[in-house]
Design a protein around this motif. Sequence first.
Motif, PDB file in Angstrom:
ATOM      1  N   ARG A 165       0.845  -1.183   0.000  1.00 27.50           N
ATOM      2  CA  ARG A 165       0.000   0.000   0.000  1.00 27.50           C
ATOM      3  C   ARG A 165       0.879   1.231   0.000  1.00 27.50           C
ATOM      4  NH1 ARG A 165      -3.845   1.814   4.848  1.00 27.50           N
ATOM      5  NH2 ARG A 165      -2.014   1.221   6.017  1.00 27.50           N
ATOM      6  N   ASP A 166       0.620   2.146  -0.922  1.00 30.38           N
ATOM      7  CA  ASP A 166       1.366   3.400  -0.948  1.00 30.38           C
ATOM      8  C   ASP A 166       0.863   4.263   0.210  1.00 30.38           C
ATOM      9  OD1 ASP A 166       2.713   5.673  -1.450  1.00 30.38           O
ATOM     10  OD2 ASP A 166       1.747   6.129  -3.373  1.00 30.38           O
ATOM     11  N   VAL A 167       1.748   4.600   1.142  1.00 25.07           N
ATOM     12  CA  VAL A 167       1.283   5.316   2.335  1.00 25.07           C
ATOM     13  C   VAL A 167       1.512   6.823   2.271  1.00 25.07           C
ATOM     14  CG1 VAL A 167       1.510   3.344   3.871  1.00 25.07           C
ATOM     15  CG2 VAL A 167       3.436   4.910   3.601  1.00 25.07           C
ATOM     16  N   ILE A 168       2.198   7.299   1.233  1.00 26.21           N
ATOM     17  CA  ILE A 168       2.430   8.746   1.138  1.00 26.21           C
ATOM     18  C   ILE A 168       1.075   9.447   1.068  1.00 26.21           C
ATOM     19  CG2 ILE A 168       3.386  10.596  -0.301  1.00 26.21           C
ATOM     20  CD1 ILE A 168       5.759   9.189   0.442  1.00 26.21           C
ATOM     21  N   GLY A 169       0.927  10.486   1.889  1.00 26.51           N
ATOM     22  CA  GLY A 169      -0.333  11.216   1.894  1.00 26.51           C
ATOM     23  C   GLY A 169      -1.325  10.698   2.922  1.00 26.51           C
ATOM     24  N   LEU A 170      -1.123   9.469   3.404  1.00 26.50           N
ATOM     25  CA  LEU A 170      -2.012   8.969   4.454  1.00 26.50           C
ATOM     26  C   LEU A 170      -1.645   9.628   5.773  1.00 26.50           C
ATOM     27  CD1 LEU A 170      -2.292   5.066   4.102  1.00 26.50           C
ATOM     28  CD2 LEU A 170      -4.015   6.779   3.583  1.00 26.50           C
TER      29      LEU A 170
END
Lengths: 302, 350
Positions: B65-70
Amino acid sequence: MLGTVLGMATRLVRRVRKPVALPDRFDGYAPIAVPATYLLLFLLVPIAFAIFISFFEYDAITLIDWTFTTQYYQDLLGDSFYVSVLWYTVRLAFIVSACAVLLGYPIGYYVAKTTPFRRQLALLAVFLPLMVGTVARIYGWIVLFATNGVINGFLGALVGVELSLLSNTFAVTVGLFSVFLPLVVLPVYSAIEDMPDSLVPAARNLGANRAEAFLKVELPLSLPGLISGTIFVFVLTMNSVVTPRLLGGRTDITMGVLMYDNAVTNLNWPFASATGTVLTVTTTVLVYVYFKYVRGRMGVET
Amino acid sequence: MSFVSLQNLTKEYGDVVAVDDVSIDVSEGEFVSILGPSGSGKTTMLKAIAGFVEPTNGVISVAGRDVIGLPPEDRNMGLVFQRLALFPHMSVFDNVAFGLRHRESLSKAEIETRVEDILKLVSLPGYGDRSITNLSGGEQQRVALARVMVLEPDLLLYDEPLSDLDRQLREEMRREIKDLHDRMGITSIYVTHNQREALTLSDRVLVLQDAQKVRCAPPSEIYSDPQSEFVANFVGDSNFISGQIGRQNGAPVFETDSFSLPLDDATADESDSSVLYIRPEDVKLNEPATTGNGVSQPGRVTGTVHLGSVTEYDVEVGDRTFLATDLGAPRYEDGDEVTVSFADYGLVEA
């Protein structure tokens, strides 16, 4: 400062007492002897005396006629006018405290979180009112609030409206709240400042969003500061005299004003003393109840 | 597909580059340390992974899961803080249950069971009702571990959690962390400036220097083959000698103005300036040389420090001073004449 003076006095007492050589069992009490004497002479004795004379009749010539009576207490707690004065005082204290919390908490929070330079400026702004004399500050408000004052001047010129801002509860509230604000800002600021910076990130890491982190971590941990601040404001408002007297209208009579008028204008010391007693007891009871309530509800250890 | 993947992670603060184009892939269950001196960007990397710092550039993905921005609260990661950041106004139970109450819709009974279980795991059974402020340093440390482990996060992040502890407790907690990792198998990233922690805890160590990745390898490899002067010096002590690489009888040798040492490394190219590192424990005093052609030099002991289990000597050879360590109590005194030989050494990039 006071501590230094008391410490010096205690040492002096010890030195003087040495040759007399009291039994050893008094040794533990020696350090508190000076503050205890001070409190006894300048706090407990006057209060006891005031309470004492509140039970005797007033006499226009001798001031106190030594006949026992509970008439003043019956009046203060039974007569609808005096009850309304007490009720007004309590209500005013609640309103001023609530305003101080609503504005003081965010300011204290901001002061703790902002850059050092802005913190200095904000603290200066908050504390400035405390550095101006009471009467000068109140006359400042009068200049602003008067019918032909600054605010009405602007309003009249701009929208043609004139507001009645002076001689009412609003003016009293603003006058008191503006000077008591630092008493909430400072303890809140120091409570938030004392909190480790990592607590909010820790809460968020564990799944709390920003608002939840504030409500569950920052708010409970700063409550002791907020509580002590509100108690200051509440007690001082309950006892206020000058501000309600100068900014308030005919109906804005607090217990303090009542006491002042009786003691200074009418020279009715027994009645003034009874008023003071009722005020002090009411304040103590309310503060105690408030303290118990927040402690029980919030689980705050104070 | 690796479990945790950082690609070209970069963080700039104005003109200052805190993390400079660092990439690493971590497989599931792996324990990776980020080792570097203060200011090398290791904490910034950790904060970027946890979501407290927005990277200027790069990709961070965890469990596919791309977590950038979360936001941090949606990343399902556990972070153990340097100063623990336990909530002082809550009991041990409430601290440990804090995340459970937020993350999933668990019943009260389930939360209680999970908290009790994890407290047992960190050897604090029945501590639930205690106040945080009444716990010892080690107990608080365990609560901090329990608080994040109870959530069974995708990734555990440690921000120098042991740096405030005294030596004995640090050793104890280091073993505890290792043990918990072995049992729970949660993928972990451990930030530290302490090479001992990094070497003993990790499957792999990422060494940072001035915001850049200089080495990423298993601990034994980092120590035995540091490759750069910085790593050799940061991970353990080293003696560095500059000289040049030449050939003797066709075999590569390292030459200085006073002696030459044979090199195993057949790939070493001839060069005018290169640096040799020798670990202090490989500097042998009065011992027959064990490698190569048995180079040994006359030297003189100029300093002796007894560190308990080992003794450190300063040994002067010609105009160079070597640091040597030897197991046990001091065997030589200042001024003693000794012969110095090198049991092992290697080349590093200057």
